[in-house]
Write a protein that holds these residues in place. Sequence first.
Motif, PDB file in Angstrom:
ATOM      1  N   MET A 136       6.750  14.835  -3.094  1.00 21.73           N
ATOM      2  CA  MET A 136       5.326  14.583  -3.355  1.00 21.73           C
ATOM      3  C   MET A 136       5.079  13.867  -4.685  1.00 21.73           C
ATOM      4  O   MET A 136       4.094  13.143  -4.828  1.00 21.73           O
ATOM      5  CB  MET A 136       4.537  15.895  -3.325  1.00 21.73           C
ATOM      6  CG  MET A 136       4.184  16.366  -1.933  1.00 21.73           C
ATOM      7  SD  MET A 136       3.127  17.832  -1.941  1.00 21.73           S
ATOM      8  CE  MET A 136       1.619  17.186  -2.651  1.00 21.73           C
ATOM      9  N   TRP A 137       5.978  14.074  -5.641  1.00 26.95           N
ATOM     10  CA  TRP A 137       5.799  13.430  -6.950  1.00 26.95           C
ATOM     11  C   TRP A 137       5.780  11.907  -6.825  1.00 26.95           C
ATOM     12  O   TRP A 137       5.216  11.208  -7.679  1.00 26.95           O
ATOM     13  CB  TRP A 137       6.907  13.875  -7.901  1.00 26.95           C
ATOM     14  CG  TRP A 137       8.298  13.498  -7.448  1.00 26.95           C
ATOM     15  CD1 TRP A 137       9.118  14.200  -6.622  1.00 26.95           C
ATOM     16  CD2 TRP A 137       9.001  12.285  -7.776  1.00 26.95           C
ATOM     17  NE1 TRP A 137      10.295  13.519  -6.404  1.00 26.95           N
ATOM     18  CE2 TRP A 137      10.252  12.346  -7.112  1.00 26.95           C
ATOM     19  CE3 TRP A 137       8.702  11.180  -8.564  1.00 26.95           C
ATOM     20  CZ2 TRP A 137      11.195  11.329  -7.218  1.00 26.95           C
ATOM     21  CZ3 TRP A 137       9.641  10.167  -8.669  1.00 26.95           C
ATOM     22  CH2 TRP A 137      10.877  10.252  -8.006  1.00 26.95           C
ATOM     23  N   ARG A 138       6.362  11.370  -5.770  1.00 29.91           N
ATOM     24  CA  ARG A 138       6.408   9.913  -5.594  1.00 29.91           C
ATOM     25  C   ARG A 138       5.049   9.334  -5.192  1.00 29.91           C
ATOM     26  O   ARG A 138       4.873   8.116  -5.175  1.00 29.91           O
ATOM     27  CB  ARG A 138       7.458   9.526  -4.542  1.00 29.91           C
ATOM     28  CG  ARG A 138       8.892   9.876  -4.907  1.00 29.91           C
ATOM     29  CD  ARG A 138       9.884   9.224  -3.935  1.00 29.91           C
ATOM     30  NE  ARG A 138       9.840   7.786  -4.027  1.00 29.91           N
ATOM     31  CZ  ARG A 138      10.578   7.046  -4.854  1.00 29.91           C
ATOM     32  NH1 ARG A 138      11.423   7.633  -5.687  1.00 29.91           N
ATOM     33  NH2 ARG A 138      10.468   5.724  -4.864  1.00 29.91           N
ATOM     34  N   PHE A 139       4.105  10.199  -4.865  1.00 27.66           N
ATOM     35  CA  PHE A 139       2.765   9.772  -4.463  1.00 27.66           C
ATOM     36  C   PHE A 139       2.116   8.818  -5.474  1.00 27.66           C
ATOM     37  O   PHE A 139       1.339   7.944  -5.103  1.00 27.66           O
ATOM     38  CB  PHE A 139       1.849  10.998  -4.323  1.00 27.66           C
ATOM     39  CG  PHE A 139       1.443  11.296  -2.906  1.00 27.66           C
ATOM     40  CD1 PHE A 139       0.978  10.298  -2.063  1.00 27.66           C
ATOM     41  CD2 PHE A 139       1.506  12.588  -2.416  1.00 27.66           C
ATOM     42  CE1 PHE A 139       0.590  10.578  -0.759  1.00 27.66           C
ATOM     43  CE2 PHE A 139       1.114  12.889  -1.109  1.00 27.66           C
ATOM     44  CZ  PHE A 139       0.669  11.871  -0.287  1.00 27.66           C
ATOM     45  N   ILE A 140       2.412   8.992  -6.755  1.00 29.46           N
ATOM     46  CA  ILE A 140       1.674   8.267  -7.801  1.00 29.46           C
ATOM     47  C   ILE A 140       2.419   7.056  -8.347  1.00 29.46           C
ATOM     48  O   ILE A 140       2.055   6.515  -9.397  1.00 29.46           O
ATOM     49  CB  ILE A 140       1.313   9.217  -8.963  1.00 29.46           C
ATOM     50  CG1 ILE A 140       2.588   9.784  -9.613  1.00 29.46           C
ATOM     51  CG2 ILE A 140       0.419  10.341  -8.478  1.00 29.46           C
ATOM     52  CD1 ILE A 140       2.331  10.551 -10.889  1.00 29.46           C
ATOM     53  N   LEU A 141       3.468   6.599  -7.650  1.00 30.10           N
ATOM     54  CA  LEU A 141       4.300   5.521  -8.203  1.00 30.10           C
ATOM     55  C   LEU A 141       3.693   4.131  -8.047  1.00 30.10           C
ATOM     56  O   LEU A 141       4.107   3.203  -8.717  1.00 30.10           O
ATOM     57  CB  LEU A 141       5.690   5.550  -7.555  1.00 30.10           C
ATOM     58  CG  LEU A 141       6.547   6.788  -7.858  1.00 30.10           C
ATOM     59  CD1 LEU A 141       7.928   6.644  -7.239  1.00 30.10           C
ATOM     60  CD2 LEU A 141       6.668   7.011  -9.362  1.00 30.10           C
ATOM     61  N   ASN A 153       0.783  -1.232   0.000  1.00 27.01           N
ATOM     62  CA  ASN A 153       0.000   0.000   0.000  1.00 27.01           C
ATOM     63  C   ASN A 153       0.815   1.283   0.000  1.00 27.01           C
ATOM     64  O   ASN A 153       0.237   2.367  -0.109  1.00 27.01           O
ATOM     65  CB  ASN A 153      -0.941   0.004   1.196  1.00 27.01           C
ATOM     66  CG  ASN A 153      -2.040  -1.036   1.079  1.00 27.01           C
ATOM     67  OD1 ASN A 153      -3.034  -0.834   0.389  1.00 27.01           O
ATOM     68  ND2 ASN A 153      -1.852  -2.177   1.733  1.00 27.01           N
ATOM     69  N   CYS A 154       2.127   1.192   0.130  1.00 29.36           N
ATOM     70  CA  CYS A 154       2.962   2.400   0.123  1.00 29.36           C
ATOM     71  C   CYS A 154       2.860   3.091  -1.236  1.00 29.36           C
ATOM     72  O   CYS A 154       3.216   2.502  -2.262  1.00 29.36           O
ATOM     73  CB  CYS A 154       4.418   2.052   0.420  1.00 29.36           C
ATOM     74  SG  CYS A 154       5.535   3.469   0.257  1.00 29.36           S
ATOM     75  N   PRO A 155       2.391   4.336  -1.298  1.00 30.02           N
ATOM     76  CA  PRO A 155       2.239   5.007  -2.593  1.00 30.02           C
ATOM     77  C   PRO A 155       3.566   5.368  -3.245  1.00 30.02           C
ATOM     78  O   PRO A 155       3.641   5.538  -4.468  1.00 30.02           O
ATOM     79  CB  PRO A 155       1.448   6.270  -2.231  1.00 30.02           C
ATOM     80  CG  PRO A 155       1.792   6.542  -0.812  1.00 30.02           C
ATOM     81  CD  PRO A 155       1.957   5.193  -0.178  1.00 30.02           C
ATOM     82  N   ALA A 156       4.621   5.479  -2.440  1.00 32.38           N
ATOM     83  CA  ALA A 156       5.917   5.943  -2.949  1.00 32.38           C
ATOM     84  C   ALA A 156       6.873   4.809  -3.294  1.00 32.38           C
ATOM     85  O   ALA A 156       8.014   5.057  -3.676  1.00 32.38           O
ATOM     86  CB  ALA A 156       6.561   6.869  -1.921  1.00 32.38           C
ATOM     87  N   LEU A 157       6.422   3.561  -3.159  1.00 31.32           N
ATOM     88  CA  LEU A 157       7.287   2.387  -3.394  1.00 31.32           C
ATOM     89  C   LEU A 157       8.571   2.473  -2.568  1.00 31.32           C
ATOM     90  O   LEU A 157       9.670   2.246  -3.066  1.00 31.32           O
ATOM     91  CB  LEU A 157       7.623   2.252  -4.882  1.00 31.32           C
ATOM     92  CG  LEU A 157       6.434   1.945  -5.815  1.00 31.32           C
ATOM     93  CD1 LEU A 157       6.893   1.887  -7.267  1.00 31.32           C
ATOM     94  CD2 LEU A 157       5.765   0.626  -5.431  1.00 31.32           C
TER      95      LEU A 157
END
Length: 436
Positions: free
Chosen positions: A264-269, A69-73
């Motif tokens: 914040m850009w990592r949110f969508i990974l 579930n981590c959004p940032a991998l």
Amino acid sequence: MKKNAFIFNTNKCVGCMACVAGCSIENGTSLGVNWREVNCHNKIKHPSLPVFHFSLACNHCEEAPCMKNCPALAYTRDKETGAIIHHAEACIGCKYCTWACPYDAPKFNEATKIVEKCNFCVDRISDGKQPACAEACPVGALSFGQEEVNEENHLTPGFVNMGIKPSIQLIPLREEHAKPQIENTDAVEIGAEKLESYLPKAESKIALDKEWTLVLFTIAVAALVSWQTAFLFGKTEMKLMPFALVSILAIALTSLHIGKKLRMWRFILNLKGSWLSREIFSFSAFLGLTGLQIITENQMIGYAAMVFGIFSLISVDKVYKFLKRKDTLPLHSAMVSITAILFWAWLIDSTLLIELMVLTKASLYIWRKQSLRKQKLSYLPWLSALRLLTLFVPFAFEMDLGIALAILFVGEIIDRSEFYFESDITTPEKELRIIN
């Protein structure tokens, strides 16, 4: 199949905290941030209650919810040892993994603004050594080895069994799946309510003073999606500047909740596994396409924006699947998707839909409060009355749409705030509190 696993014997653990100290020394953790914790069933040392302890850290689960579930991998699995490794340089400090893990393993460090956790002492076990915590245990309660984990033993009282295949072999209590026997039969009995009053207040990971930005953000998502959809069907106006200002405010609100804002850009990974990634991606796409719709006046772009908007509403509600609600009901009156339909009904001026949504929300709200009342939990009757008034007053009296929406907005803030107030996260410490 055998795998690397902790082996814990509740019958032997004396709660000395040597494992906690060994872990802290080995990994140089910050003061107050313990990767391993020992939870005691009888914190008040009452003679009529059984005393046993659980020493738990990350269990490096086969179906690890933190990694999934981590959004940032920020999590990976070491193939050689099976260890779930957290990568500090990739973490955005959103704390979503701390919601997802039922073992309270990921710890948010207020000093660094990121999460950290047990790494299985991967360097030590790769060299054939015991993890530092197991090596420090003086009574042999905690050890480590290649084990074929028996999941039936995960039914031991106090252990959170979520079916995620944790890498820990539990040695059952003396009488299988039962509390230890009490020798002091002359001790005064103590009821559950009195025990709870003696215990220190359990700290919750869900607290309104920490989540108020999310309260406003989630309502803003519902308002923006309903606004765009009403505009798409020609039922209301939408200017670029007001839309842009509300959108920027919504983004600012969600950014306040994360530790590392420049990441914040990592949110969508992690669109494949994380509802949080899907929420941020779909909402961002919705904002961009709606802005383009306003500028170009292109209906097809508007329909695409609407699709992303609806998916963002679904995603917001799905993000909270890990929360344990006190009312235990399947639906909640503060669900973002329901709120968006209510706002949309007002914007398109559909009396029938307004009536339906007001009754739906009011019924769900009253149902929830009745459930809390039956459980003798706080249900805040005066605040509840105010919340219900904000639903019925705009409908019962003729008033300007702007005033009606403002009243509705206040009501949604109350309802959404109570949603966080009445929710919690499952942890081993809380499991131990409810088995008396």
